[in-house]
Design a protein around this motif. Structure first.
Motif, PDB file in Angstrom:
ATOM      1  N   SER A 142       0.939  -1.092  -0.011  1.00 57.78           N
ATOM      2  CA  SER A 142       0.084  -0.029   0.085  1.00 57.78           C
ATOM      3  C   SER A 142       0.805   1.376   0.162  1.00 57.78           C
ATOM      4  CB  SER A 142      -0.850  -0.197   1.110  1.00 57.78           C
ATOM      5  OG  SER A 142      -0.247  -0.038   2.333  1.00 57.78           O
ATOM      6  N   ASN A 143       2.147   1.097   0.573  1.00 56.69           N
ATOM      7  CA  ASN A 143       3.080   2.449   0.412  1.00 56.69           C
ATOM      8  C   ASN A 143       3.817   2.664  -0.797  1.00 56.69           C
ATOM      9  OD1 ASN A 143       5.006   0.220   0.714  1.00 56.69           O
ATOM     10  ND2 ASN A 143       5.705   0.945   2.604  1.00 56.69           N
ATOM     11  N   GLY A 144       3.591   1.758  -1.870  1.00 57.10           N
ATOM     12  CA  GLY A 144       4.070   2.002  -3.117  1.00 57.10           C
ATOM     13  C   GLY A 144       5.409   1.137  -3.181  1.00 57.10           C
ATOM     14  N   ALA A 145       5.764   0.751  -2.328  1.00 53.04           N
ATOM     15  CA  ALA A 145       7.020  -0.357  -2.171  1.00 53.04           C
ATOM     16  C   ALA A 145       6.827  -1.434  -2.758  1.00 53.04           C
ATOM     17  CB  ALA A 145       7.849  -0.349  -0.704  1.00 53.04           C
ATOM     18  N   PRO A 146       7.690  -2.313  -3.492  1.00 51.39           N
ATOM     19  CA  PRO A 146       7.398  -3.725  -3.877  1.00 51.39           C
ATOM     20  C   PRO A 146       7.150  -4.650  -2.624  1.00 51.39           C
ATOM     21  CG  PRO A 146       9.759  -3.052  -4.352  1.00 51.39           C
ATOM     22  CD  PRO A 146       9.045  -1.914  -3.636  1.00 51.39           C
ATOM     23  N   ALA A 147       6.551  -5.747  -2.738  1.00 48.98           N
ATOM     24  CA  ALA A 147       6.287  -6.562  -1.994  1.00 48.98           C
ATOM     25  C   ALA A 147       7.628  -7.617  -1.858  1.00 48.98           C
ATOM     26  CB  ALA A 147       5.104  -7.652  -2.171  1.00 48.98           C
ATOM     27  N   LEU A 148       8.299  -7.552  -0.901  1.00 48.89           N
ATOM     28  CA  LEU A 148       9.416  -8.474  -0.805  1.00 48.89           C
ATOM     29  C   LEU A 148       9.163  -9.786  -0.788  1.00 48.89           C
ATOM     30  CD1 LEU A 148      11.809  -6.406   1.542  1.00 48.89           C
ATOM     31  CD2 LEU A 148      11.598  -6.323  -0.936  1.00 48.89           C
ATOM     32  N   PRO A 149       9.805 -10.679  -1.352  1.00 53.84           N
ATOM     33  CA  PRO A 149       9.642 -12.289  -1.290  1.00 53.84           C
ATOM     34  C   PRO A 149       9.674 -12.593   0.199  1.00 53.84           C
ATOM     35  CG  PRO A 149      11.880 -11.777  -2.165  1.00 53.84           C
ATOM     36  CD  PRO A 149      11.143 -10.564  -1.975  1.00 53.84           C
ATOM     37  N   ALA A 150       8.949 -13.647   0.583  1.00 51.12           N
ATOM     38  CA  ALA A 150       8.683 -14.089   1.952  1.00 51.12           C
ATOM     39  C   ALA A 150      10.065 -14.877   2.687  1.00 51.12           C
ATOM     40  CB  ALA A 150       7.707 -15.098   2.063  1.00 51.12           C
ATOM     41  N   SER A 151      11.028 -15.383   1.585  1.00 51.40           N
ATOM     42  CA  SER A 151      12.024 -16.248   2.164  1.00 51.40           C
ATOM     43  C   SER A 151      13.072 -16.081   1.010  1.00 51.40           C
ATOM     44  CB  SER A 151      11.377 -17.539   2.559  1.00 51.40           C
ATOM     45  OG  SER A 151      11.305 -18.437   1.402  1.00 51.40           O
ATOM     46  N   PHE A 152      14.164 -16.556   1.428  1.00 51.88           N
ATOM     47  CA  PHE A 152      15.324 -16.721   0.537  1.00 51.88           C
ATOM     48  C   PHE A 152      14.939 -17.746  -0.721  1.00 51.88           C
ATOM     49  CE2 PHE A 152      18.739 -19.345  -1.062  1.00 51.88           C
ATOM     50  CZ  PHE A 152      19.756 -18.695  -1.478  1.00 51.88           C
ATOM     51  N   TRP A 153      14.323 -18.744  -0.406  1.00 55.71           N
ATOM     52  CA  TRP A 153      14.020 -19.695  -1.508  1.00 55.71           C
ATOM     53  C   TRP A 153      12.874 -18.951  -2.451  1.00 55.71           C
ATOM     54  CZ3 TRP A 153      17.438 -22.780  -2.208  1.00 55.71           C
ATOM     55  CH2 TRP A 153      18.315 -23.242  -1.004  1.00 55.71           C
ATOM     56  N   PHE A 154      12.108 -18.118  -2.138  1.00 56.08           N
ATOM     57  CA  PHE A 154      11.044 -17.273  -3.053  1.00 56.08           C
ATOM     58  C   PHE A 154      11.902 -16.337  -3.782  1.00 56.08           C
ATOM     59  CE2 PHE A 154       7.643 -18.383   0.101  1.00 56.08           C
ATOM     60  CZ  PHE A 154       7.060 -19.315  -0.734  1.00 56.08           C
ATOM     61  N   ALA A 155      12.917 -15.779  -3.424  1.00 59.02           N
ATOM     62  CA  ALA A 155      13.669 -14.789  -3.971  1.00 59.02           C
ATOM     63  C   ALA A 155      14.625 -15.540  -5.233  1.00 59.02           C
ATOM     64  CB  ALA A 155      14.864 -14.349  -3.371  1.00 59.02           C
ATOM     65  N   VAL A 156      14.863 -16.638  -4.806  1.00 57.58           N
ATOM     66  CA  VAL A 156      15.672 -17.651  -5.772  1.00 57.58           C
ATOM     67  C   VAL A 156      14.800 -17.894  -6.905  1.00 57.58           C
ATOM     68  CG1 VAL A 156      17.174 -19.811  -5.957  1.00 57.58           C
ATOM     69  CG2 VAL A 156      17.554 -18.254  -4.090  1.00 57.58           C
ATOM     70  N   LEU A 157      13.524 -18.260  -6.476  1.00 57.53           N
ATOM     71  CA  LEU A 157      12.853 -19.030  -7.379  1.00 57.53           C
ATOM     72  C   LEU A 157      12.189 -17.856  -8.510  1.00 57.53           C
ATOM     73  CD1 LEU A 157      10.948 -21.166  -8.456  1.00 57.53           C
ATOM     74  CD2 LEU A 157       9.158 -20.235  -6.953  1.00 57.53           C
ATOM     75  N   ARG A 158      12.276 -16.688  -8.092  1.00 57.81           N
ATOM     76  CA  ARG A 158      12.111 -15.416  -9.018  1.00 57.81           C
ATOM     77  C   ARG A 158      13.300 -15.319  -9.780  1.00 57.81           C
ATOM     78  NH1 ARG A 158       9.776 -10.702  -5.047  1.00 57.81           N
ATOM     79  NH2 ARG A 158       7.418 -11.572  -4.506  1.00 57.81           N
ATOM     80  N   GLY A 159      14.359 -15.468  -9.279  1.00 57.18           N
ATOM     81  CA  GLY A 159      15.597 -15.467 -10.114  1.00 57.18           C
ATOM     82  C   GLY A 159      15.708 -16.538 -11.007  1.00 57.18           C
ATOM     83  N   LEU A 160      15.385 -17.821 -10.598  1.00 65.36           N
ATOM     84  CA  LEU A 160      15.367 -18.880 -11.576  1.00 65.36           C
ATOM     85  C   LEU A 160      14.424 -18.825 -12.744  1.00 65.36           C
ATOM     86  CD1 LEU A 160      15.107 -21.867  -9.292  1.00 65.36           C
ATOM     87  CD2 LEU A 160      16.937 -21.541 -10.994  1.00 65.36           C
ATOM     88  N   ARG A 161      13.050 -17.989 -12.494  1.00 68.78           N
ATOM     89  CA  ARG A 161      12.078 -17.540 -13.622  1.00 68.78           C
ATOM     90  C   ARG A 161      12.706 -16.321 -14.499  1.00 68.78           C
ATOM     91  NH1 ARG A 161       8.119 -16.137 -10.252  1.00 68.78           N
ATOM     92  NH2 ARG A 161       6.944 -15.107 -12.194  1.00 68.78           N
ATOM     93  N   CYS A 162      14.008 -15.771 -14.363  1.00 65.95           N
ATOM     94  CA  CYS A 162      14.448 -14.878 -14.722  1.00 65.95           C
ATOM     95  C   CYS A 162      14.060 -13.442 -14.750  1.00 65.95           C
ATOM     96  CB  CYS A 162      14.851 -15.063 -16.274  1.00 65.95           C
ATOM     97  SG  CYS A 162      16.188 -16.335 -16.643  1.00 65.95           S
ATOM     98  N   ARG A 163      13.385 -13.425 -13.125  1.00 62.55           N
ATOM     99  CA  ARG A 163      12.570 -12.371 -12.996  1.00 62.55           C
ATOM    100  C   ARG A 163      13.084 -11.513 -11.981  1.00 62.55           C
ATOM    101  NH1 ARG A 163       9.602 -10.622 -17.019  1.00 62.55           N
ATOM    102  NH2 ARG A 163       8.043 -12.433 -17.787  1.00 62.55           N
TER     103      ARG A 163
END
Length: 132
Positions: free
Chosen positions: A3-24
Motif C-alpha cells: 500500500s505504501n508503493g514499495a514492492p512486496a519483498l519475497p517471503a523467504s530466500f527460496w522465493f527470491a531464488v525462485l524469482r531469479g530462476l524464472r529470470c525475474r
C-alpha cells in the motif's frame, strides 16, 4: 505492490531464488532480469532495483555443469548397460543433450545467483529486509 508503493519483498530466500530462476527481478518478481541471454538489465523496469552490482562470475556455469552432470550420469549408465550402442552412437545422443541442458540451465542459474546476492546484500546490493 504494498500500500505504501514499495514492492512486496519475497517471503523467504527460496522465493527470491525462485524469482531469479524464472529470470525475474528478485525483489518484485515482475520485471525482466535479462535484456539479452546473460546480460542483466541495469535496473528492474517494475520496481527500479539497481541490478548493476551483481557479480556472478563463473558460479552459474559451475551450477549448470553440476546439475547437468548429475542428470546425465544415470542416462549414460543406462545407455551403456541396456543398449548395444557404439561409441559414436553414444556421442551422438549424449553430447547434444548435454549441450542443450547446459545452455538451458545457464540463464536460470545466473538469475538464481543474482537473487541470492540481492537477498544477502552482497556485492553492492542493499539488504532490504529488517528484523532478520
Amino acid at each position: 505492490m504494498e500500500s505504501n508503493g514499495a514492492p512486496a519483498l519475497p517471503a523467504s530466500f527460496w522465493f527470491a531464488v525462485l524469482r531469479g530462476l524464472r529470470c525475474r527481478c528478485p525483489r518484485c518478481g515482475e520485471g525482466r532480469l535479462f535484456y539479452r541471454w546473460l546480460k542483466p538489465e541495469a535496473a528492474c523496469s517494475a520496481c527500479a532495483l539497481d541490478l548493476t552490482p551483481q557479480q556472478t562470475d563463473d558460479f552459474p556455469a559451475y551450477l549448470a555443469i553440476f546439475v547437468t552432470g548429475h542428470l546425465m550420469a544415470p542416462l549414460i549408465i543406462m545407455l551403456a548397460l541396456d543398449f548395444a550402442l557404439s561409441a559414436w552412437q553414444m556421442a551422438l545422443i549424449v553430447i547434444p543433450l548435454a549441450l542443450v541442458m547446459m545452455l538451458g540451465l545457464l540463464q536460470p542459474a545466473k538469475g538464481a545467483v543474482v537473487a541470492a546476492q540481492w537477498w544477502n546484500g552482497m556485492h553492492g546490493f542493499r539488504r532490504e529486509r529488517t528484523g532478520e
